[in-house]
Write a protein that holds these residues in place. Structure first.
Motif, short mmCIF file in Angstrom:
data_model
loop_
_atom_site.label_atom_id
_atom_site.label_comp_id
_atom_site.label_asym_id
_atom_site.label_seq_id
_atom_site.Cartn_x
_atom_site.Cartn_y
_atom_site.Cartn_z
N SER A 87 0.87 -1.17 0.00
CA SER A 87 0.00 0.00 0.00
C SER A 87 0.91 1.22 0.00
CB SER A 87 -0.93 0.00 1.21
OG SER A 87 -0.19 0.13 2.40
N HIS A 88 0.34 2.36 -0.32
CA HIS A 88 1.12 3.60 -0.42
C HIS A 88 0.18 4.78 -0.32
CE1 HIS A 88 -0.39 2.96 -4.44
NE2 HIS A 88 0.34 1.86 -4.53
N ASP A 89 0.76 5.98 -0.25
CA ASP A 89 -0.06 7.17 -0.07
C ASP A 89 -0.57 7.78 -1.37
OD1 ASP A 89 2.34 8.30 -0.97
OD2 ASP A 89 2.34 9.90 0.52
N GLU A 90 -0.26 7.18 -2.51
CA GLU A 90 -0.73 7.71 -3.79
C GLU A 90 -2.07 7.10 -4.18
OE1 GLU A 90 3.82 7.23 -4.54
OE2 GLU A 90 2.27 5.85 -3.89
N ASN A 91 -2.82 7.82 -5.01
CA ASN A 91 -3.91 7.23 -5.77
C ASN A 91 -3.24 6.44 -6.89
OD1 ASN A 91 -6.56 8.57 -4.87
ND2 ASN A 91 -5.20 10.32 -5.14
N GLU A 92 -3.86 5.37 -7.36
CA GLU A 92 -3.25 4.57 -8.43
C GLU A 92 -4.35 3.98 -9.30
OE1 GLU A 92 0.32 1.31 -8.94
OE2 GLU A 92 -0.80 1.32 -7.06
N GLN A 126 -7.96 -5.91 -3.40
CA GLN A 126 -7.82 -4.65 -2.67
C GLN A 126 -8.44 -4.87 -1.30
OE1 GLN A 126 -8.66 -0.80 -4.47
NE2 GLN A 126 -9.08 -1.86 -6.39
N GLY A 127 -7.62 -4.81 -0.28
CA GLY A 127 -8.12 -5.10 1.06
C GLY A 127 -8.69 -6.51 1.09
N PHE A 169 -9.21 1.36 -10.02
CA PHE A 169 -8.79 2.49 -9.21
C PHE A 169 -8.45 1.98 -7.82
CE2 PHE A 169 -9.72 5.91 -6.17
CZ PHE A 169 -8.79 6.85 -6.61
N ILE A 170 -7.29 2.40 -7.31
CA ILE A 170 -6.82 1.97 -5.98
C ILE A 170 -6.67 3.22 -5.12
CG2 ILE A 170 -4.99 0.78 -4.72
CD1 ILE A 170 -4.36 -0.53 -7.58
N THR A 171 -7.40 3.24 -4.00
CA THR A 171 -7.34 4.39 -3.11
C THR A 171 -6.07 4.32 -2.26
OG1 THR A 171 -8.67 3.21 -1.48
CG2 THR A 171 -9.84 4.68 -2.99
#
Length: 162
Positions: free
Chosen positions: A53-58, A71-72, A85-87
């Motif tokens: 995970s990271h702090d960017e939108n992707e 995702q999760g 889309f990854i939050t």
């Protein structure tokens, strides 16, 4: 016109992510690096990208193959033509459960590093002190804390005739 071509021999295995990829930026001598990133990515048959995970939108744009996107706690089958889309701060990975490569283009933006670079760029562009957020004085303008110039008192003799 600038064209970016990615051939199979251009892909480099990225152990940290368990994928092969080629980052689009920096694009030397062609396009100034933007405040976002992108890459072509291949997930080998039977492989899973490293969960992270990271702090960017992707976003992932799947262009070839298919697999299982996680995702999760949520999973979904994805394939060519799908956009994911990854939050920020959502743990995610992609499993290629097929027999051919799974290729996607990833684009990420608004991470803390990119935001800091963009703010610094615009501060320089507009002469803003990044520490205070105030405009730096121009050579012919008074400093922001300088006293206002005195207004001359009206001439008591103005408009009188002798």
């Amino acid at each position: 016109m600038h064209v970016f071509t990615t051939a199979p021999e251009d892909m480099t295995f990225e152990e940290a992510y368990n994928v092969s990829g080629r980052r689009i930026f920096p694009w030397n001598d062609a396009v100034k690096e933007p405040f976002w990133g992108g890459a072509w990515v291949d997930v080998a048959p039977g492989a899973t990208s490293t969960a992270h995970s990271h702090d960017e939108n992707e976003m992932f744009f799947v262009v070839e193959g298919s697999g299982i996107m996680r995702q999760g706690e949520e999973t979904r089958r994805v394939g060519a033509g799908d956009t994911v889309f990854i939050t920020p701060f959502t743990d995610h990975d992609l499993t290629n459960d097929g027999t051919t490569r799974l290729r996607f283009i990833t684009v990420w933006w608004n991470g803390s590093d990119a935001i800091a670079r963009e703010r610094a760029h615009w501060a320089r562009e507009f002469g803003i002190d990044p520490a205070t957020g105030t405009a730096a004085p121009t050579p012919d303008a008074p400093a922001p804390d300088a006293p206002a110039p005195a207004t001359p008192a009206p001439d008591a003799t103005a408009g009188t005739t002798a």
